[in-house]
Design a protein around this motif. Structure first.
Motif, PDB file in Angstrom:
ATOM      1  N   GLY A  22       0.791  -1.216   0.000  1.00 62.06           N
ATOM      2  CA  GLY A  22       0.000   0.000   0.000  1.00 62.06           C
ATOM      3  C   GLY A  22       0.827   1.271   0.000  1.00 62.06           C
ATOM      4  O   GLY A  22       0.282   2.373  -0.098  1.00 62.06           O
ATOM      5  N   SER A  23       2.159   1.127   0.106  1.00 63.68           N
ATOM      6  CA  SER A  23       3.027   2.305   0.133  1.00 63.68           C
ATOM      7  C   SER A  23       3.316   2.875  -1.247  1.00 63.68           C
ATOM      8  O   SER A  23       3.803   4.006  -1.352  1.00 63.68           O
ATOM      9  CB  SER A  23       4.375   1.953   0.797  1.00 63.68           C
ATOM     10  N   ALA A  24       3.054   2.112  -2.300  1.00 65.41           N
ATOM     11  CA  ALA A  24       3.520   2.508  -3.632  1.00 65.41           C
ATOM     12  C   ALA A  24       3.023   3.897  -4.037  1.00 65.41           C
ATOM     13  O   ALA A  24       3.817   4.782  -4.390  1.00 65.41           O
ATOM     14  CB  ALA A  24       3.097   1.462  -4.655  1.00 65.41           C
ATOM     15  N   THR A  25       1.725   4.107  -3.981  1.00 63.81           N
ATOM     16  CA  THR A  25       1.166   5.393  -4.399  1.00 63.81           C
ATOM     17  C   THR A  25       1.570   6.507  -3.439  1.00 63.81           C
ATOM     18  O   THR A  25       1.917   7.618  -3.868  1.00 63.81           O
ATOM     19  CB  THR A  25      -0.364   5.298  -4.474  1.00 63.81           C
TER      20      THR A  25
ATOM     21  N   THR B 279      11.277   4.498  -4.969  1.00 65.82           N
ATOM     22  CA  THR B 279      10.972   3.074  -4.835  1.00 65.82           C
ATOM     23  C   THR B 279       9.542   2.773  -5.271  1.00 65.82           C
ATOM     24  O   THR B 279       8.606   3.466  -4.878  1.00 65.82           O
ATOM     25  CB  THR B 279      11.139   2.624  -3.374  1.00 65.82           C
ATOM     26  N   ARG B 280       9.415   1.711  -6.063  1.00 63.11           N
ATOM     27  CA  ARG B 280       8.095   1.215  -6.451  1.00 63.11           C
ATOM     28  C   ARG B 280       8.033  -0.256  -6.064  1.00 63.11           C
ATOM     29  O   ARG B 280       8.599  -1.112  -6.738  1.00 63.11           O
ATOM     30  CB  ARG B 280       7.854   1.385  -7.963  1.00 63.11           C
ATOM     31  N   VAL B 281       7.382  -0.544  -4.954  1.00 60.54           N
ATOM     32  CA  VAL B 281       7.308  -1.926  -4.500  1.00 60.54           C
ATOM     33  C   VAL B 281       6.413  -2.733  -5.433  1.00 60.54           C
ATOM     34  O   VAL B 281       5.534  -2.193  -6.107  1.00 60.54           O
ATOM     35  CB  VAL B 281       6.777  -2.018  -3.062  1.00 60.54           C
ATOM     36  N   ARG B 282       6.652  -4.026  -5.446  1.00 61.68           N
ATOM     37  CA  ARG B 282       5.859  -4.929  -6.289  1.00 61.68           C
ATOM     38  C   ARG B 282       5.500  -6.170  -5.473  1.00 61.68           C
ATOM     39  O   ARG B 282       6.186  -6.534  -4.519  1.00 61.68           O
ATOM     40  CB  ARG B 282       6.638  -5.337  -7.537  1.00 61.68           C
ATOM     41  N   PRO B 283       4.414  -6.859  -5.856  1.00 63.32           N
ATOM     42  CA  PRO B 283       4.035  -8.076  -5.135  1.00 63.32           C
ATOM     43  C   PRO B 283       4.754  -9.300  -5.692  1.00 63.32           C
ATOM     44  O   PRO B 283       5.058  -9.381  -6.889  1.00 63.32           O
ATOM     45  CB  PRO B 283       2.527  -8.167  -5.394  1.00 63.32           C
ATOM     46  N   GLN B 284       5.033 -10.225  -4.825  1.00 62.47           N
ATOM     47  CA  GLN B 284       5.533 -11.549  -5.221  1.00 62.47           C
ATOM     48  C   GLN B 284       4.726 -12.577  -4.436  1.00 62.47           C
ATOM     49  O   GLN B 284       4.718 -12.558  -3.208  1.00 62.47           O
ATOM     50  CB  GLN B 284       7.019 -11.691  -4.915  1.00 62.47           C
ATOM     51  N   ARG B 285       4.057 -13.449  -5.133  1.00 59.78           N
ATOM     52  CA  ARG B 285       3.172 -14.394  -4.451  1.00 59.78           C
ATOM     53  C   ARG B 285       3.935 -15.606  -3.925  1.00 59.78           C
ATOM     54  O   ARG B 285       4.738 -16.211  -4.632  1.00 59.78           O
ATOM     55  CB  ARG B 285       2.060 -14.879  -5.388  1.00 59.78           C
ATOM     56  N   GLY B 286       3.669 -15.923  -2.675  1.00 58.19           N
ATOM     57  CA  GLY B 286       4.121 -17.175  -2.087  1.00 58.19           C
ATOM     58  C   GLY B 286       2.906 -17.984  -1.682  1.00 58.19           C
ATOM     59  O   GLY B 286       1.902 -17.419  -1.234  1.00 58.19           O
TER      60      GLY B 286
END
Length: 374
Positions: A216-219, A228-235
């Motif tokens: 939720g920090s990206a925007t 920084t643009r965080v991205r999701p990685q699914r586990g």
């Protein structure tokens, strides 16, 4: 100070945000934690609970040292959490294994650990064990295991207990945690401070803000000029029924939680914001677990889920001050459980600018401003 101005507002009420809040409260600050909605993507409620050093920072010495400091600090920190909130996080640090069924992958990971050891010197030791050597000392290990690495420093905690312990500690020290407070915009104010727009509940003002909201920090980070643009990685994970007998060892992909169930995970997938589990990955996880410990073939799986990790472009943490907006900070990482003790101590000193605070330049957000940044 006006009544509606908090000293420091933490945006994000997960493990990272609560850890930072705890450190700031212990340093004497007034802290409000704005937690989002229940439906938000919450890595803190879906992680594996590892306190893990193996493989961390093989190509980033500063990260290797930061992680080593965190692992060393965990025993005292777990006692601190019991003191503040009365919650036992079920910390164990009896050593951990990385199991491999492919010898090429084992050799590659061992090479990573050699680089990590070069960065840490005598603060890190590991062993590389063949499958035959392992089967002589680990009861029930399967014939498909080609080998493993081992570090005596690795361990785990119960992540849901950890989340509860941090919430209790923050509250015990006078911090405020507001549930359902989703921040949609952060606006710097001329002369200092920030206006925070909350979904469905107007705005409020804060002197300083720390973005710890994970995905939720990206925007919000972009609004404050961070790169920084965080991205999701699914586990994806499986958890079995509770079993009486204990697994003989802990690994990064198979661990027995303190209540008795077996947790199986370790997958990585770029699936966007889709956190649904998939049948193929669930089957792969089950096959891996049975290959390592064949006796698990007779144990029932009772739950399966997917969860999204918070990844920076290069995979390493970001600790950054907004260059154009003093008083705004960004804290994000994907090893939030392991790094809790550092976030609740040294990182608070860094935010406060105290003498002796750690030099975190290697984790600054500006590395993503370079033309060749990932």
């Amino acid at each position: 100070m006006a009544p509606d101005r908090e000293n420091i507002t933490i945006i994000g009420g997960g493990i990272v945000g609560l850890s930072v809040a705890l450190g700031l409260l212990r340093s004497g600050q007034r802290v409000v934690v704005l937690d989002g909605a229940d439906a938000d993507l919450r890595a803190s409620q879906g992680n594996f609970g590892l306190v893990w050093l193996q493989g961390k920072g093989a190509d980033h010495p500063a990260y290797a040292r930061w992680t080593r400091d965190a692992v060393a600090a965990w025993p005292e920190f777990s006692r601190l959490l019991r003191e503040y909130g009365g919650v036992d996080v079920a910390l164990t640090q009896a050593g951990g294994y990385e199991f491999f069924t492919d010898e090429t992958e084992l050799r590659a990971f061992a090479a990573d650990l050699e680089r990590q050891q070069a960065a840490l010197g005598n603060r890190f030791a590991f062993e590389v064990l063949s499958g035959d050597a392992l089967r002589r000392v680990v009861p029930g290990l399967g014939p498909e295991v080609a080998g493993a690495t081992y570090s005596a420093l690795d361990g785990d905690v119960n992540p849901l207990r950890l989340l509860a312990a941090l919430r209790g500690a923050v509250t015990a020290l006078g911090g405020s945690i507001e549930a359902g407070a989703r921040v949609t915009r952060v606006s710097p104010i001329s002369g200092g401070g920030f206006d925070l727009a909350l979904e469905g509940s107007g705005t409020r003002r804060a002197e300083r803000v720390v973005l710890c909201a994970g995905l939720g920090s990206a925007t919000l980070a972009e609004q404050l000029g961070f790169h920084t643009r965080v991205r999701p990685q699914r586990g994806e994970m499986l958890i079995t029924e509770k079993i009486r007998d204990r697994l003989p060892v802990l690994s990064s992909t198979i661990r027995q939680v303190n209540e008795g169930g077996i947790q199986i995970g370790g997958t990585k997938a770029d699936a966007g914001f889709d956190d649904r589990e998939s049948l193929q990955i669930m089957s792969d996880l089950a096959r891996h677990a049975v290959a390592v410990f064949p006796a698990l073939a007779d144990v029932r799986v009772v739950r399966a889920w997917g969860s999204l990790r918070v990844m920076t472009p290069d995979g390493y943490p970001v600790y950054a001050r907004a260059p154009e907006h003093p008083g705004a900070f960004l804290v994000t990482c994907h090893s939030g459980v392991t790094l809790v003790p550092m976030h609740a101590t040294a990182l608070a000193d860094w935010i406060e600018g105290k003498p002796g605070a750690p030099d975190l330049e290697m984790f600054d957000d500006t590395r993503f401003a370079l033309p060749d940044a990932a």
